[in-house]
Design a protein around this motif. Structure first.
Motif, PDB file in Angstrom:
ATOM      1  N   VAL A 171       0.847  -1.203   0.000  1.00 52.92           N
ATOM      2  CA  VAL A 171       0.000   0.000   0.000  1.00 52.92           C
ATOM      3  C   VAL A 171       0.880   1.249   0.000  1.00 52.92           C
ATOM      4  O   VAL A 171       0.626   2.199  -0.746  1.00 52.92           O
ATOM      5  CB  VAL A 171      -0.973   0.000   1.198  1.00 52.92           C
ATOM      6  CG1 VAL A 171      -1.677   1.354   1.337  1.00 52.92           C
ATOM      7  CG2 VAL A 171      -2.000  -1.120   1.051  1.00 52.92           C
ATOM      8  N   ALA A 172       1.941   1.233   0.796  1.00 47.86           N
ATOM      9  CA  ALA A 172       2.860   2.381   0.826  1.00 47.86           C
ATOM     10  C   ALA A 172       3.542   2.568  -0.526  1.00 47.86           C
ATOM     11  O   ALA A 172       3.755   3.717  -0.963  1.00 47.86           O
ATOM     12  CB  ALA A 172       3.903   2.187   1.931  1.00 47.86           C
ATOM     13  N   SER A 173       3.870   1.473  -1.208  1.00 44.71           N
ATOM     14  CA  SER A 173       4.518   1.614  -2.519  1.00 44.71           C
ATOM     15  C   SER A 173       3.557   2.207  -3.538  1.00 44.71           C
ATOM     16  O   SER A 173       3.951   3.010  -4.388  1.00 44.71           O
ATOM     17  CB  SER A 173       5.083   0.277  -3.015  1.00 44.71           C
ATOM     18  OG  SER A 173       4.063  -0.586  -3.452  1.00 44.71           O
ATOM     19  N   LEU A 174       2.282   1.848  -3.450  1.00 42.13           N
ATOM     20  CA  LEU A 174       1.289   2.478  -4.331  1.00 42.13           C
ATOM     21  C   LEU A 174       1.212   3.978  -4.060  1.00 42.13           C
ATOM     22  O   LEU A 174       1.155   4.789  -4.990  1.00 42.13           O
ATOM     23  CB  LEU A 174      -0.082   1.830  -4.144  1.00 42.13           C
ATOM     24  CG  LEU A 174      -0.233   0.416  -4.701  1.00 42.13           C
ATOM     25  CD1 LEU A 174      -1.558  -0.193  -4.247  1.00 42.13           C
ATOM     26  CD2 LEU A 174      -0.128   0.414  -6.211  1.00 42.13           C
ATOM     27  N   ALA A 175       1.228   4.349  -2.781  1.00 45.22           N
ATOM     28  CA  ALA A 175       1.214   5.772  -2.430  1.00 45.22           C
ATOM     29  C   ALA A 175       2.456   6.475  -2.965  1.00 45.22           C
ATOM     30  O   ALA A 175       2.377   7.587  -3.506  1.00 45.22           O
ATOM     31  CB  ALA A 175       1.119   5.940  -0.912  1.00 45.22           C
ATOM     32  N   ALA A 176       3.604   5.821  -2.854  1.00 46.00           N
ATOM     33  CA  ALA A 176       4.852   6.419  -3.348  1.00 46.00           C
ATOM     34  C   ALA A 176       4.815   6.600  -4.861  1.00 46.00           C
ATOM     35  O   ALA A 176       5.264   7.630  -5.377  1.00 46.00           O
ATOM     36  CB  ALA A 176       6.043   5.550  -2.939  1.00 46.00           C
ATOM     37  N   TRP A 177       4.275   5.607  -5.577  1.00 44.93           N
ATOM     38  CA  TRP A 177       4.165   5.748  -7.030  1.00 44.93           C
ATOM     39  C   TRP A 177       3.228   6.900  -7.385  1.00 44.93           C
ATOM     40  O   TRP A 177       3.500   7.663  -8.319  1.00 44.93           O
ATOM     41  CB  TRP A 177       3.671   4.449  -7.671  1.00 44.93           C
ATOM     42  CG  TRP A 177       4.758   3.446  -7.832  1.00 44.93           C
ATOM     43  CD1 TRP A 177       4.868   2.251  -7.173  1.00 44.93           C
ATOM     44  CD2 TRP A 177       5.906   3.535  -8.675  1.00 44.93           C
ATOM     45  NE1 TRP A 177       6.015   1.615  -7.559  1.00 44.93           N
ATOM     46  CE2 TRP A 177       6.675   2.373  -8.490  1.00 44.93           C
ATOM     47  CE3 TRP A 177       6.370   4.492  -9.565  1.00 44.93           C
ATOM     48  CZ2 TRP A 177       7.866   2.137  -9.161  1.00 44.93           C
ATOM     49  CZ3 TRP A 177       7.561   4.254 -10.242  1.00 44.93           C
ATOM     50  CH2 TRP A 177       8.285   3.093 -10.033  1.00 44.93           C
ATOM     51  N   GLY A 178       2.128   7.028  -6.673  1.00 37.73           N
ATOM     52  CA  GLY A 178       1.203   8.129  -6.923  1.00 37.73           C
ATOM     53  C   GLY A 178       1.852   9.476  -6.669  1.00 37.73           C
ATOM     54  O   GLY A 178       1.742  10.403  -7.478  1.00 37.73           O
ATOM     55  N   TYR A 179       2.549   9.577  -5.553  1.00 38.61           N
ATOM     56  CA  TYR A 179       3.228  10.831  -5.221  1.00 38.61           C
ATOM     57  C   TYR A 179       4.303  11.151  -6.263  1.00 38.61           C
ATOM     58  O   TYR A 179       4.379  12.279  -6.771  1.00 38.61           O
ATOM     59  CB  TYR A 179       3.855  10.747  -3.822  1.00 38.61           C
ATOM     60  CG  TYR A 179       4.654  11.979  -3.472  1.00 38.61           C
ATOM     61  CD1 TYR A 179       4.005  13.120  -2.999  1.00 38.61           C
ATOM     62  CD2 TYR A 179       6.030  12.022  -3.639  1.00 38.61           C
ATOM     63  CE1 TYR A 179       4.720  14.267  -2.698  1.00 38.61           C
ATOM     64  CE2 TYR A 179       6.754  13.162  -3.337  1.00 38.61           C
ATOM     65  CZ  TYR A 179       6.097  14.284  -2.868  1.00 38.61           C
ATOM     66  OH  TYR A 179       6.806  15.411  -2.592  1.00 38.61           O
ATOM     67  N   THR A 180       5.113  10.157  -6.596  1.00 34.52           N
ATOM     68  CA  THR A 180       6.184  10.371  -7.573  1.00 34.52           C
ATOM     69  C   THR A 180       5.601  10.751  -8.931  1.00 34.52           C
ATOM     70  O   THR A 180       6.120  11.644  -9.607  1.00 34.52           O
ATOM     71  CB  THR A 180       7.053   9.092  -7.707  1.00 34.52           C
ATOM     72  OG1 THR A 180       7.598   8.793  -6.428  1.00 34.52           O
ATOM     73  CG2 THR A 180       8.166   9.275  -8.712  1.00 34.52           C
ATOM     74  N   GLY A 181       4.516  10.078  -9.307  1.00 41.90           N
ATOM     75  CA  GLY A 181       3.863  10.422 -10.570  1.00 41.90           C
ATOM     76  C   GLY A 181       3.360  11.852 -10.569  1.00 41.90           C
ATOM     77  O   GLY A 181       3.516  12.580 -11.553  1.00 41.90           O
ATOM     78  N   GLY A 182       2.776  12.278  -9.454  1.00 41.88           N
ATOM     79  CA  GLY A 182       2.309  13.663  -9.340  1.00 41.88           C
ATOM     80  C   GLY A 182       3.449  14.656  -9.471  1.00 41.88           C
ATOM     81  O   GLY A 182       3.327  15.675 -10.152  1.00 41.88           O
ATOM     82  N   ARG A 183       4.570  14.353  -8.845  1.00 43.69           N
ATOM     83  CA  ARG A 183       5.742  15.246  -8.935  1.00 43.69           C
ATOM     84  C   ARG A 183       6.288  15.280 -10.357  1.00 43.69           C
ATOM     85  O   ARG A 183       6.644  16.327 -10.862  1.00 43.69           O
ATOM     86  CB  ARG A 183       6.841  14.802  -7.963  1.00 43.69           C
ATOM     87  CG  ARG A 183       6.455  14.884  -6.496  1.00 43.69           C
ATOM     88  CD  ARG A 183       6.171  16.279  -6.025  1.00 43.69           C
ATOM     89  NE  ARG A 183       7.403  17.045  -6.003  1.00 43.69           N
ATOM     90  CZ  ARG A 183       7.450  18.364  -5.919  1.00 43.69           C
ATOM     91  NH1 ARG A 183       6.343  19.063  -5.848  1.00 43.69           N
ATOM     92  NH2 ARG A 183       8.600  18.990  -5.898  1.00 43.69           N
ATOM     93  N   ARG A 184       6.349  14.114 -11.009  1.00 45.89           N
ATOM     94  CA  ARG A 184       6.892  14.036 -12.368  1.00 45.89           C
ATOM     95  C   ARG A 184       6.014  14.778 -13.366  1.00 45.89           C
ATOM     96  O   ARG A 184       6.487  15.222 -14.396  1.00 45.89           O
ATOM     97  CB  ARG A 184       7.059  12.593 -12.796  1.00 45.89           C
ATOM     98  CG  ARG A 184       7.966  11.862 -11.850  1.00 45.89           C
ATOM     99  CD  ARG A 184       9.161  11.192 -12.372  1.00 45.89           C
ATOM    100  NE  ARG A 184       9.443  11.248 -13.753  1.00 45.89           N
ATOM    101  CZ  ARG A 184      10.569  11.749 -14.241  1.00 45.89           C
ATOM    102  NH1 ARG A 184      11.455  12.260 -13.440  1.00 45.89           N
ATOM    103  NH2 ARG A 184      10.794  11.719 -15.518  1.00 45.89           N
ATOM    104  N   MET A 185       4.716  14.886 -13.056  1.00 45.07           N
ATOM    105  CA  MET A 185       3.805  15.599 -13.949  1.00 45.07           C
ATOM    106  C   MET A 185       3.775  17.094 -13.644  1.00 45.07           C
ATOM    107  O   MET A 185       2.971  17.823 -14.198  1.00 45.07           O
ATOM    108  CB  MET A 185       2.397  15.014 -13.861  1.00 45.07           C
ATOM    109  CG  MET A 185       2.311  13.619 -14.436  1.00 45.07           C
ATOM    110  SD  MET A 185       0.644  12.947 -14.477  1.00 45.07           S
ATOM    111  CE  MET A 185       0.211  12.868 -12.760  1.00 45.07           C
ATOM    112  N   GLY A 186       4.645  17.518 -12.733  1.00 46.71           N
ATOM    113  CA  GLY A 186       4.732  18.939 -12.429  1.00 46.71           C
ATOM    114  C   GLY A 186       3.815  19.395 -11.320  1.00 46.71           C
ATOM    115  O   GLY A 186       3.696  20.597 -11.070  1.00 46.71           O
ATOM    116  N   GLY A 187       3.189  18.470 -10.639  1.00 49.64           N
ATOM    117  CA  GLY A 187       2.305  18.835  -9.542  1.00 49.64           C
ATOM    118  C   GLY A 187       3.109  19.312  -8.340  1.00 49.64           C
ATOM    119  O   GLY A 187       4.230  18.862  -8.108  1.00 49.64           O
ATOM    120  N   GLY A 188       2.541  20.215  -7.599  1.00 50.61           N
ATOM    121  CA  GLY A 188       3.174  20.669  -6.365  1.00 50.61           C
ATOM    122  C   GLY A 188       3.058  19.591  -5.295  1.00 50.61           C
ATOM    123  O   GLY A 188       2.543  18.501  -5.536  1.00 50.61           O
TER     124      GLY A 188
END
Length: 179
Positions: free
Chosen positions: A135-152
């Motif tokens: 579950v934590a790895s899914l959260a990390a992928w989501g967070y990393t994806g958000g950062r990579r897409m330019g999200g704050g």
């Protein structure tokens, strides 16, 4: 998270090709699907009081290998239908590269089962730790994806929470269906 290319290539060096970026996209998708599938399997194992170390290791391994083989077969069949020919060597290598994270989905649960077999912690605890890590790895992928897409930070954290909620949804369904 090494499947993602660096944000910016070094000076004078071009970035990944469009083909490589597409392969990395497919690979990440497979990694996320595998994590969700493995999450359901590990929750099921954790719920069963009769689960033994060998059984848990076998189910985790068979799930990863089964997902991988099913993906390879589906890729080959889809390729043959669309292109009306068997895949060539380069295309088979692409299939193998993209699908390899499916095998890696077993690593975390197998490590935890191994630690349990060594007496470091109980099997049920080890399996629930593996669930938490997934579950934590899914959260990390989501967070990393958000950062990579330019999200704050806020948008990226929200993306991580949504992905974690999906994982927790799988856990909830398994818990409710398992009793």
């Amino acid at each position: 998270m090494s499947d993602l290319p660096a944000d910016r290539p070094a000076a004078g060096v071009s970035g990944p090709s469009p083909e490589m970026l597409e392969a990395l996209r497919e690979r990440l998708k497979e990694r996320i699907y595998a994590a969700i599938t493995m999450l359901a399997v590990v929750v099921g194992l954790a719920q069963n009081p009769h689960t033994r170390h060998a059984t848990a290791a076998l189910y985790v391994t068979c799930t990863a290998v089964g997902l991988w083989l099913a993906t390879l077969v589906a890729d080959a069949q889809a390729h043959r239908v669309v292109h009306q020919r068997l895949p060539d060597r380069r295309e088979v290598q692409h299939f193998l590269f993209v699908s390899s994270p499916l095998l890696g989905s077993a690593a975390g649960p197998l490590v935890m089962v191994g630690l349990s077999a060594a007496g470091v912690l109980g099997l049920e605890t080890a399996l629930w730790v593996a669930v938490g890590v997934d579950v934590a790895s899914l959260a990390a992928w989501g967070y990393t994806g958000g950062r990579r897409m330019g999200g704050g930070l806020l948008v990226s954290a929200l993306a991580g929470l949504v992905d974690a909620a999906i994982g927790l949804g799988v856990v909830t369904v398994k818990l409710v269906a398992g009793h």
